[in-house]
Design a protein around this motif. Structure first.
Motif, PDB file in Angstrom:
ATOM      1  N   UNK A 156       0.556 -11.967   3.993  1.00 42.91           N
ATOM      2  CA  UNK A 156       1.913 -11.585   3.620  1.00 42.91           C
ATOM      3  C   UNK A 156       2.685 -11.016   4.793  1.00 42.91           C
ATOM      4  N   UNK A 157       3.990 -11.034   4.671  1.00 42.43           N
ATOM      5  CA  UNK A 157       4.863 -10.488   5.722  1.00 42.43           C
ATOM      6  C   UNK A 157       5.054  -8.994   5.492  1.00 42.43           C
ATOM      7  N   UNK A 158       4.020  -8.240   5.835  1.00 42.77           N
ATOM      8  CA  UNK A 158       4.008  -6.810   5.537  1.00 42.77           C
ATOM      9  C   UNK A 158       3.641  -5.968   6.754  1.00 42.77           C
ATOM     10  N   UNK A 159       3.854  -6.499   7.951  1.00 46.90           N
ATOM     11  CA  UNK A 159       3.609  -5.634   9.110  1.00 46.90           C
ATOM     12  C   UNK A 159       4.661  -4.533   9.164  1.00 46.90           C
ATOM     13  N   UNK A 160       4.424  -3.546   9.998  1.00 42.52           N
ATOM     14  CA  UNK A 160       5.188  -2.300   9.987  1.00 42.52           C
ATOM     15  C   UNK A 160       6.107  -2.205  11.195  1.00 42.52           C
ATOM     16  N   UNK A 161       7.343  -1.798  10.941  1.00 41.15           N
ATOM     17  CA  UNK A 161       8.243  -1.366  12.007  1.00 41.15           C
ATOM     18  C   UNK A 161       8.131   0.159  12.036  1.00 41.15           C
ATOM     19  N   UNK A 162       7.484   0.682  13.064  1.00 45.21           N
ATOM     20  CA  UNK A 162       7.231   2.118  13.141  1.00 45.21           C
ATOM     21  C   UNK A 162       8.305   2.843  13.916  1.00 45.21           C
ATOM     22  N   UNK A 163       8.812   3.934  13.334  1.00 42.38           N
ATOM     23  CA  UNK A 163       9.875   4.729  13.957  1.00 42.38           C
ATOM     24  C   UNK A 163       9.353   6.126  14.263  1.00 42.38           C
ATOM     25  N   UNK A 208       1.193 -14.123  12.902  1.00 42.16           N
ATOM     26  CA  UNK A 208       1.491 -14.978  11.751  1.00 42.16           C
ATOM     27  C   UNK A 208       2.120 -14.213  10.595  1.00 42.16           C
ATOM     28  N   UNK A 209       2.307 -12.904  10.760  1.00 41.09           N
ATOM     29  CA  UNK A 209       2.817 -12.076   9.670  1.00 41.09           C
ATOM     30  C   UNK A 209       4.060 -11.323  10.130  1.00 41.09           C
ATOM     31  N   UNK A 210       5.128 -11.407   9.332  1.00 42.59           N
ATOM     32  CA  UNK A 210       6.374 -10.752   9.673  1.00 42.59           C
ATOM     33  C   UNK A 210       6.406  -9.295   9.233  1.00 42.59           C
ATOM     34  N   UNK A 211       7.524  -8.654   9.564  1.00 39.26           N
ATOM     35  CA  UNK A 211       7.746  -7.251   9.212  1.00 39.26           C
ATOM     36  C   UNK A 211       8.207  -7.161   7.750  1.00 39.26           C
ATOM     37  N   UNK A 212       7.704  -6.181   7.028  1.00 41.01           N
ATOM     38  CA  UNK A 212       8.164  -5.937   5.661  1.00 41.01           C
ATOM     39  C   UNK A 212       8.306  -4.470   5.327  1.00 41.01           C
ATOM     40  N   UNK A 266      -5.055  -4.795   4.074  1.00 41.55           N
ATOM     41  CA  UNK A 266      -4.346  -5.627   3.097  1.00 41.55           C
ATOM     42  C   UNK A 266      -3.954  -6.969   3.708  1.00 41.55           C
ATOM     43  N   UNK A 267      -3.498  -6.945   4.950  1.00 43.41           N
ATOM     44  CA  UNK A 267      -3.139  -8.188   5.632  1.00 43.41           C
ATOM     45  C   UNK A 267      -4.365  -9.071   5.829  1.00 43.41           C
ATOM     46  N   UNK A 268      -5.491  -8.456   6.176  1.00 44.40           N
ATOM     47  CA  UNK A 268      -6.715  -9.238   6.354  1.00 44.40           C
ATOM     48  C   UNK A 268      -7.185  -9.837   5.036  1.00 44.40           C
ATOM     49  N   UNK A 269      -6.949  -9.113   3.929  1.00 42.83           N
ATOM     50  CA  UNK A 269      -7.436  -9.561   2.624  1.00 42.83           C
ATOM     51  C   UNK A 269      -6.542 -10.631   2.010  1.00 42.83           C
ATOM     52  N   UNK A 270      -5.214 -10.406   2.050  1.00 39.90           N
ATOM     53  CA  UNK A 270      -4.320 -11.306   1.309  1.00 39.90           C
ATOM     54  C   UNK A 270      -3.095 -11.742   2.091  1.00 39.90           C
ATOM     55  N   UNK A 274       4.863  -5.504  -2.646  1.00 42.85           N
ATOM     56  CA  UNK A 274       4.168  -4.574  -1.767  1.00 42.85           C
ATOM     57  C   UNK A 274       2.960  -5.288  -1.164  1.00 42.85           C
ATOM     58  N   UNK A 275       2.386  -4.712  -0.099  1.00 39.85           N
ATOM     59  CA  UNK A 275       1.138  -5.272   0.419  1.00 39.85           C
ATOM     60  C   UNK A 275       0.008  -5.111  -0.604  1.00 39.85           C
ATOM     61  N   UNK A 276      -1.076  -5.808  -0.375  1.00 41.13           N
ATOM     62  CA  UNK A 276      -2.242  -5.716  -1.262  1.00 41.13           C
ATOM     63  C   UNK A 276      -3.058  -4.482  -0.895  1.00 41.13           C
ATOM     64  N   UNK A 277      -2.409  -3.319  -0.979  1.00 41.92           N
ATOM     65  CA  UNK A 277      -3.101  -2.079  -0.639  1.00 41.92           C
ATOM     66  C   UNK A 277      -4.284  -1.823  -1.568  1.00 41.92           C
ATOM     67  N   UNK A 278      -4.211  -2.340  -2.800  1.00 43.08           N
ATOM     68  CA  UNK A 278      -5.341  -2.166  -3.712  1.00 43.08           C
ATOM     69  C   UNK A 278      -6.572  -2.904  -3.196  1.00 43.08           C
ATOM     70  N   UNK A 279      -6.370  -4.052  -2.537  1.00 47.11           N
ATOM     71  CA  UNK A 279      -7.504  -4.768  -1.947  1.00 47.11           C
ATOM     72  C   UNK A 279      -8.124  -3.959  -0.810  1.00 47.11           C
ATOM     73  N   UNK A 280      -7.364  -3.019  -0.274  1.00 47.82           N
ATOM     74  CA  UNK A 280      -7.858  -2.159   0.799  1.00 47.82           C
ATOM     75  C   UNK A 280      -8.432  -0.850   0.265  1.00 47.82           C
TER      76      UNK A 280
END
Length: 480
Positions: free
Chosen positions: A51-58, A20-24, A45-49, A265-271
């Motif tokens: 948003x489309x903030x999943x990671x494309x990892x290289x 349910x969450x896109x790449x950001x 952060x995704x669990x808390x709030x 940005x993601x809700x990293x502060x919530x994390x």
């Protein structure tokens, strides 16, 4: 049975629907530390709030981690090792790319409009930045190659510049580029490297980058040893699934971030991340208290025969020196309003003693000439006349630089200036001669420290004991 969404035990299911969450975010450097740190924060952060903030990892070099994650829906287990272990599944990585197989796909991904934040953990050596000049290092092999053909870039700086060039050409907003490597003032350093590369190929592009791209600094902390076969075996035994990307780390985690993200940005502060206006005081705290003490443990512990940090922390006289060192480092920091330095020191002592984390002293000891100026020499200058802690740590490094352990066995210094160190120590047999030779290395010790006779004598006296009586005696005899 391989780990994937339809084989996960109920206890390991993510706290949100990954699909349910896109790449950001695009991340360069898909190693264990990123997955134990930034990916875990993003998962929370995704669990808390949301948003489309999943990671494309290289992955820039290896293809193994890409193949492992691709076979597991991007999932992997993260085990936090403590008195009571905690295992969770991280679902924040939505896509993966291997630059070694398809570097054009990586260049194109950097220009995807949904990418609003680019993060990096590639280690200092990969950047090709001259910190003293705050510019590119033209002699760095990646920089030298990519300057000749920037449109087909493979190195870190050139990849970023090419991705930004494509974004500018397409009229896309500029991303925030967040360095997550353990480097002082890493945002300013990365900005200088990116601009230095861009200026050499396109002055207009460099101006656009300077005006539009945010380079926030960050301070990261989480001990993450290299995964072993035992890591995957533990997951298989506990949950009955095969996870070839399994990693483990300590329970402690810290992330301090300069709050400068124009596209969100993601809700990293919530994390649990701490957002601040200036990261520098927190960087100094970590470099001088944690990393400085780690270097002391690495050199004194390795020579004393302790393979792992956890073993060194069973040596009561050495623990006393570690505690003294952190107190001396803290004295030069000043107050940090949201961090209690005494509590931080006690937390570090507990972390170092964690029996579940196998962190090799020899591994920490590598690259000393790059690490000690910030970790040991800078705080020694601020400590006034109370230099004993820093002199002991410096003497332990000098003893390590001899390249022979107390059983007469040689070892590789694993330092970029190893050849220079060996040449300087040729014929130096006394503590005084060794100390003079190493302090005399160019561009290593600060001038004020080199010219401080009290510091030089304090190092020589301690090195003499280490050479004549052994490191264990030197540790035990050190006055507190």
């Amino acid at each position: 049975m391989r780990l994937c969404l339809n084989t996960l035990p109920q206890s390991l299911l993510p706290a949100y629907d990954p699909e349910a969450h896109g790449i950001g975010i695009l991340h360069l450097g898909l190693g264990a530390f990123h997955r134990a740190h930034q990916a875990a924060y993003t998962d929370d952060a995704l669990a808390a709030e949301g948003g489309d903030w999943r990671i494309l990892g290289v992955s820039l070099r290896s293809t193994d981690i890409i193949d492992a994650l691709a076979a597991q829906d991007g999932l992997f287990t993260l085990t936090e090792r403590a008195d009571t272990d905690r295992t969770r599944v991280i679902a924040a990585i939505g896509e993966t790319l291997a630059a070694a197989r398809d570097s054009e796909a990586v260049r194109a991904a950097l220009a995807r409009p949904e990418i609003r934040v680019i993060t990096l953990t590639v280690t200092e050596k990969a950047y090709g930045i001259d910190r003293a000049a705050m510019d590119i290092d033209p002699a760095h092999p990646d920089v030298d190659r990519d300057l000749k053909d920037p449109r087909h870039a493979n190195g870190v700086l050139a990849l970023l510049v090419e991705g930004l060039r494509r974004r500018q050409k397409a009229g896309l907003p500029a991303p925030a580029i967040l360095c997550c490597d353990n480097l002082p003032e890493n945002g300013a350093l990365l900005r200088a490297g990116v601009l230095g590369f861009a200026r050499r190929i396109d002055a207009g592009l460099a101006e656009w980058i300077a005006a539009n791209v945010a380079f926030p600094s960050s301070m990261v902390d989480r001990i993450t040893p290299a995964a072993t076969d035992a890591t995957a075996d533990r997951i298989k035994d506990l949950f009955g699934v095969t996870d070839t990307a399994a990693i483990e780390c300590e329970a402690f985690s810290q992330w301090v971030i300069e709050d400068n993200f124009p596209q969100g940005r993601p809700a990293w502060d919530a994390a649990g991340a701490l957002f601040v206006q200036d990261v520098a005081p927190y960087e100094r705290m970590k470099l001088r208290m944690l990393n400085g003490a780690h270097s002391l443990i690495a050199y004194a512990g390795f020579i004393a025969g302790h393979e792992f940090v956890r073993d060194a922390m069973q040596d009561a006289p050495l623990v006393a020196l570690v505690d003294r060192h952190m107190k001396a480092a803290a004295a030069g920091l000043g107050a940090l309003g949201d961090i209690d330095l005494d509590a931080y020191r006690h937390a570090l002592l507990a972390r170092f003693a964690n029996r579940s984390i196998a962190h090799q002293t020899y591994q920490i000891a590598m690259d000393g000439t790059e690490k000690l100026p910030q970790r040991i020499f800078a705080p020694a200058l601020e400590a006034g006349t109370d230099i004993d802690a820093f002199a002991f740590a410096t003497a332990a490094w000098m003893r390590y630089c001899t390249g022979i352990d107390e059983q007469g066995r040689p070892y590789d210094l694993r330092d970029p200036r190893a050849a220079e160190i060996h040449a300087a120590l040729k014929g130096a047999t006394t503590a005084g001669a060794i100390c003079d030779a190493l302090i005399g290395l160019p561009d290593l010790f600060p001038k004020a420290l080199k010219e401080n006779p009290s510091f030089r004598q304090a190092c020589t006296d301690r090195l003499q004991i280490m050479l004549a009586r052994g490191m264990t005696r030197a540790i035990a005899q050190e006055p507190l």
